[in-house]
Design a protein around this motif. Structure first.
Motif, PDB file in Angstrom:
ATOM      1  N   ILE A 221       0.848  -1.194   0.000  1.00  0.00           N
ATOM      2  CA  ILE A 221       0.000   0.000   0.000  1.00  0.00           C
ATOM      3  C   ILE A 221       0.880   1.238   0.000  1.00  0.00           C
ATOM      4  O   ILE A 221       1.805   1.346   0.814  1.00  0.00           O
ATOM      5  CB  ILE A 221      -0.944   0.023   1.229  1.00  0.00           C
ATOM      6  N   GLY A 233       0.571  -5.224   3.832  1.00  0.00           N
ATOM      7  CA  GLY A 233      -0.798  -5.567   4.197  1.00  0.00           C
ATOM      8  C   GLY A 233      -1.183  -6.915   3.622  1.00  0.00           C
ATOM      9  O   GLY A 233      -0.364  -7.603   3.000  1.00  0.00           O
ATOM     10  N   ILE A 255      -4.064  -3.058   6.692  1.00  0.00           N
ATOM     11  CA  ILE A 255      -2.762  -2.393   6.635  1.00  0.00           C
ATOM     12  C   ILE A 255      -2.013  -2.593   7.946  1.00  0.00           C
ATOM     13  O   ILE A 255      -2.589  -2.486   9.031  1.00  0.00           O
ATOM     14  CB  ILE A 255      -2.925  -0.878   6.386  1.00  0.00           C
TER      15      ILE A 255
END
Length: 353
Positions: A221, A233, A255
């Protein structure tokens, strides 16, 4: 005669020698011209392996327990006790309605219940004296039960004329102000459980990507808030049904913030690495020529080491400096890299190390 023959032979031999040297020089010159017209190229090996095409998407960062809290009934907002960004604890009072109308409804329901109770008790006494029928008593009992249920309804509504935090976290948005008339069910404040670090990104996947991923696949991410950095994540939830409006399958990526500060509403890009892999060849990107969409061409050197052949290929995806090829290179061991842009199918080449 002998001297005369010898004198004749020497000029002839000399002439033949000159002609032979001239012919050799001509051949050498032609060879030099040929060599100078050849395009210098370098080759790269075609490597094969099991790879997975990354799935890319984007969405907004939020938390798993992000909640938009509202009143159950219509009313005028009397007080909002928190501001945006303020930390709250579970059960804390956040907002309340003006209770004038709801309290009047509760009082009305109580009075009606007391009246129907008195009517029922009076009817039961009359029934003992045979002054009332069983049907009348049953009707009075029904009226009493209905009044009791009405009191329960308005009491329940009064309970939800205030809003309390359903989790510890932060107020991320306030939708209304004091004195506004609000319809039941409309959001008043939104809170999330940021203190628990359960951050997620909600994304949408097309059907071609939905079939390639599964719960637990690793993800990377990135967000503009932290340039040149990324968060790790994993894919946490994949919906089995498509959204009716956009046709995408909703999914959630959890996350790992790694100690960094995040906030709801941050725009994030997500790259998922599917655990399902396929066999692909990969070559340097500079080997590709005349690319359009997923179609492209590469040059390969023929067995004579001097001529080339132009082959059509299909590119699965590109990553860093490599192009991953799905079709077209099954029997090819090397492709032209440096110099490929200057070649045609009629070009001659010389291979450089």
């Amino acid at each position: 005669m002998k001297r005369s023959f010898t004198g004749f032979f020497i000029p002839v031999v000399f002439g033949l020698t000159v002609l032979a040297c001239s012919d050799r020089k001509k051949r050498d010159t032609t060879k030099a011209v040929f060599d100078e017209s050849a395009v210098a190229v370098r080759l790269a090996a075609v490597e094969s392996g099991e790879y997975s095409l990354p799935v890319t998407s984007s969405g907004l960062i939020s938390t798993e327990t992000e909640s938009k809290l509202s009143f159950k009934i219509n009313g005028v907002v009397s007080k909002i006790y928190v501001e945006e960004g303020e930390s709250v604890i579970k059960g804390q009072l956040l907002a309340s309605l003006d209770l004038t109308e709801i309290d009047a409804q509760v009082g009305q329901a109580k009075n009606n219940l007391e009246k129907t109770k008195r009517d029922l008790e009076r009817g039961q006494r009359l029934l003992k004296d045979s002054a009332a029928t069983l049907e009348q008593i049953q009707n009075l009992q029904t009226a009493y039960d209905v009044a009791d249920e009405n009191l329960r309804i308005v009491s329940f509504n009064r309970q939800f004329s205030t809003i309390r935090a359903n989790t510890s976290g932060k107020v991320i948005r306030k939708f209304v102000n004091e004195g506004e008339l609000i319809v039941g069910g409309s959001p008043v404040v939104a809170i999330n459980s940021a203190d628990q670090n359960n951050w997620i990104v909600k994304i949408g996947l097309p059907d071609v990507d939905w079939v390639r991923v599964k719960k637990g696949d690793k993800a990377k991410i990135t967000t503009d808030a932290y340039p040149n950095e990324f968060f790790e994540g994993n894919l946490n939830i994949i919906n089995e049904g498509a959204d009716a409006f956009n046709g995408l399958y909703q999914a959630e990526v959890r996350i790992n913030p790694g100690g960094k500060k995040l906030a709801s509403g941050l725009f994030a890009k997500v790259e998922i690495a599917p655990s399902v892999k396929r066999k692909l060849q990969h070559i340097p990107i500079e080997a590709l020529v005349e690319g359009q969409g997923k179609k492209a061409f590469v040059f390969v050197v023929n067995a004579d080491g001097k001529s080339v052949q132009k082959l059509p290929i299909e590119v699965a995806y590109m990553e860093d400096k490599a192009a991953f090829i799905s079709h077209g290179l099954d029997k090819v061991k090397q492709v032209v890299t440096a110099g490929a842009a200057f070649l045609t199918e009629n070009s001659s080449v010389k291979i450089e190390p």
